[in-house]
Design a protein around this motif. Structure first.
Motif, mmCIF file in Angstrom:
data_model
loop_
_atom_site.group_PDB
_atom_site.id
_atom_site.type_symbol
_atom_site.label_atom_id
_atom_site.label_comp_id
_atom_site.label_asym_id
_atom_site.label_seq_id
_atom_site.Cartn_x
_atom_site.Cartn_y
_atom_site.Cartn_z
ATOM 1 N N PRO A 47 17.338 -58.404 -28.785
ATOM 2 C CA PRO A 47 17.598 -57.049 -28.278
ATOM 3 C C PRO A 47 18.303 -56.147 -29.292
ATOM 4 O O PRO A 47 18.090 -54.926 -29.302
ATOM 5 N N TRP A 48 19.153 -56.741 -30.142
ATOM 6 C CA TRP A 48 19.894 -55.945 -31.129
ATOM 7 C C TRP A 48 19.071 -55.620 -32.370
ATOM 8 O O TRP A 48 19.484 -54.822 -33.213
ATOM 9 N N ASP A 49 17.906 -56.227 -32.480
ATOM 10 C CA ASP A 49 17.091 -56.107 -33.678
ATOM 11 C C ASP A 49 16.268 -54.822 -33.638
ATOM 12 O O ASP A 49 16.115 -54.189 -32.588
ATOM 13 N N ASN A 50 15.713 -54.464 -34.782
ATOM 14 C CA ASN A 50 14.848 -53.284 -34.848
ATOM 15 C C ASN A 50 13.540 -53.612 -35.549
ATOM 16 O O ASN A 50 13.111 -52.911 -36.463
ATOM 17 N N ILE A 95 4.473 -42.879 -47.477
ATOM 18 C CA ILE A 95 4.408 -44.334 -47.317
ATOM 19 C C ILE A 95 5.026 -44.739 -45.981
ATOM 20 O O ILE A 95 6.125 -44.296 -45.633
ATOM 21 N N CYS A 96 4.315 -45.576 -45.245
ATOM 22 C CA CYS A 96 4.814 -46.085 -43.972
ATOM 23 C C CYS A 96 5.557 -47.403 -44.199
ATOM 24 O O CYS A 96 5.287 -48.119 -45.161
ATOM 25 N N VAL A 97 6.478 -47.715 -43.287
ATOM 26 C CA VAL A 97 7.241 -48.963 -43.387
ATOM 27 C C VAL A 97 7.274 -49.651 -42.030
ATOM 28 O O VAL A 97 7.574 -49.021 -41.002
ATOM 29 N N TYR A 98 6.972 -50.943 -42.046
ATOM 30 C CA TYR A 98 6.992 -51.757 -40.834
ATOM 31 C C TYR A 98 7.765 -53.037 -41.141
ATOM 32 O O TYR A 98 7.661 -53.583 -42.247
ATOM 33 N N SER A 99 8.552 -53.516 -40.173
ATOM 34 C CA SER A 99 9.359 -54.708 -40.399
ATOM 35 C C SER A 99 9.126 -55.763 -39.320
ATOM 36 O O SER A 99 9.001 -55.442 -38.138
ATOM 37 N N ALA A 100 9.080 -57.021 -39.748
ATOM 38 C CA ALA A 100 9.008 -58.164 -38.834
ATOM 39 C C ALA A 100 10.229 -59.030 -39.124
ATOM 40 O O ALA A 100 10.267 -59.727 -40.138
ATOM 41 N N HIS A 101 11.227 -58.983 -38.265
ATOM 42 C CA HIS A 101 12.505 -59.631 -38.539
ATOM 43 C C HIS A 101 12.721 -60.854 -37.646
ATOM 44 O O HIS A 101 12.161 -61.915 -37.905
ATOM 45 N N THR A 102 13.514 -60.707 -36.581
ATOM 46 C CA THR A 102 13.811 -61.885 -35.760
ATOM 47 C C THR A 102 12.579 -62.417 -35.038
ATOM 48 O O THR A 102 12.533 -63.601 -34.690
ATOM 49 N N ASN A 103 11.592 -61.568 -34.805
ATOM 50 C CA ASN A 103 10.345 -62.082 -34.231
ATOM 51 C C ASN A 103 9.644 -63.030 -35.196
ATOM 52 O O ASN A 103 9.073 -64.047 -34.795
#
Length: 245
Positions: free
Chosen positions: A22-25, A89-97
């Protein structure tokens, strides 16, 4: 060129956003609405150097592990954000998932270290039981060789010298020190163990290989995943934000 939505769907099918804390983005950091993507750069973190590499290589999408934006923004005055937008430029992140999915950052690390038969505990932590016992010193040497490290931090208050049961967590695993006392573990391989957490180690050894070093193995995994869409993918050249002097 490949549809941008198709690239993102591959990532989210592999590591669902529902797995993120929940705290992630995790997810879109900068979405400029590009229908198509020409070239992708993958990196652990969004930095000025990573942005320069994306610009130099004509990449219009950057996929990072660590989110570019964590906290709410009241105004856009961050030069990295504005320069990224200026360069379209676009930015996408895959973190805790990505940390929690099957085939996670920890799975990638285990693959490089040759550790198999993994059992997931505490969401992020894997445990494996070696068929034969191994000297702790040999395990340290194996890790250094596999990850091309000159040194690691060893926390070993109980003078463990033989290991068979290994716990692993890519990234910062200090919060699991207490929880791992409930498992049959001889050594814990992770990164970013802070001083006071090191003092809490009891009953097993800890090998701190570094946050950066522990997560690098996931980049080729992300590269391969995105490459399946037939778009060109480049892995950024990143360095630790410090040097030893």
């Amino acid at each position: 060129m490949i549809k941008t939505d198709y690239i993102i769907s591959k990532i989210e099918k592999y590591a669902s956003l529902e797995l993120a804390e929940p705290w992630d983005n995790s997810g879109w950091q900068i979405d400029l609405g590009h229908d198509y993507t020409n070239k992708v750069l993958v990196a652990l973190s969004m930095t000025k150097d990573v942005l320069e590499q994306a610009i130099t290589n004509d990449c219009d999408l950057i996929i990072t592990h660590h989110p570019m934006i964590f906290n709410s923004i009241k105004k856009i005055d961050n030069s990295l954000i504005t320069e990224t937008i200026k360069n379209n430029i676009c930015v996408y992140s895959a973190h805790t998932n990505l940390d929690k999915t099957y085939g996670s950052t920890t799975d990638a690390l285990c693959g490089v270290l040759g550790l198999q038969n993994l059992v997931t505990v505490e969401d992020y932590v894997k445990i494996t039981h070696l068929k034969d016992e191994l000297a702790l010193s040999q395990l340290v040497d194996n890790i250094k060789q596999a990850l091309n490290l000159e040194q690691v931090k060893l926390i070993n208050p109980n003078n463990i010298d033989i290991v068979k049961n290994i716990a692993i967590c890519a990234g910062a695993g200090g919060s699991f020190i207490d929880k791992l006392k409930n498992y049959d573990v001889d050594v814990f391989i992770t990164g970013d163990i802070k001083f006071h957490k090191a003092l809490e180690v009891e009953g097993f050894a800890v090998i701190d290989i570094g946050h950066f070093e522990s997560e690098l193995p996931v980049l080729p995994l992300i590269q391969g995943l995105i490459a399946k869409t037939k778009v060109e993918v480049i892995v950024a050249k990143e360095e630790k934000p410090w040097v030893r002097v």
